[in-house]
Motif scaffolding. Structure first.
Motif: not given
Length: 180
Positions: A65-77, A142-148
């Motif tokens: 597993i690698v923990n990366v940031d989502c390209d759309l929301t910048n949320e780590p997963y 996510s706030d970012m997803l709502k804004k998008l």
């Protein structure tokens, strides 16, 4: 002290046949390569080193597993990674790594470092577009997803007369398809 010393395999002292090497890869490994796209890393790399009389075969297999940031929301997963790679090492007059899965080392070499191959295999196992699983199934709040969604262009309810009309030149071209 060499930073990748544990990834160096002195094959001159090994007997002919298969040898197994296991590596636990973490974030410090990627810091040595100055790669900072991963927030955290927990990958197990297994290497089967098959020594033959005239060449070497290396079978890499990674999972973890690698923990990366989502390209759309910048949320780590956590992104699961799996991959395998086969490398053939031959002996020649001079070093040559032009081929993807064949490495030619000079006859005088007595060891090989596998850190670069493990690094590349992990990097290439991560999807090019990293999307949080919560975005795909709609469970991420996510706030970012709502804004998008708020800023995304909506289909216009008022249609212009010009957008519904088709350019007459297209009709003539469509005739060519049916006139066969």
């Amino acid at each position: 002290m060499k930073p990748f010393k544990e990834f160096t395999i002195p094959f001159v002292g090994l007997k002919l046949g298969k040898h197994h090497f296991d590596y636990q890869i973490d974030k410090a490994f990627f810091e040595l390569f100055e790669y900072d796209d991963f927030n955290d890393v927990n990958v197990e790399a297994k290497l089967v080193f098959d020594k033959k009389s005239t060449f070497l075969e290396l079978y890499f297999d990674i999972s973890g597993i690698v923990n990366v940031d989502c390209d759309l929301t910048n949320e780590p997963y956590d992104q699961g990674v799996e991959g395998d790679f086969k490398l053939v090492v031959k002996f020649g007059d001079e070093y040559n790594d032009e081929f993807e899965d064949i490495l030619i080392v000079s006859h005088g070499e007595y060891e090989i470092n596998v850190a670069q191959y493990i690094y590349e295999l992990i990097i290439l196992s991560v999807p090019a577009k990293r999307v949080h699983p919560g975005v795909e199934d709609g469970t991420l709040d996510s706030d970012m997803l709502k804004k998008l969604e708020e800023l995304s262009p909506k289909g216009s309810t008022e249609k212009d007369e010009t957008s519904e009309e088709t350019d007459p030149r297209w009709n003539i071209l469509k005739k060519l398809l049916t006139d066969k």
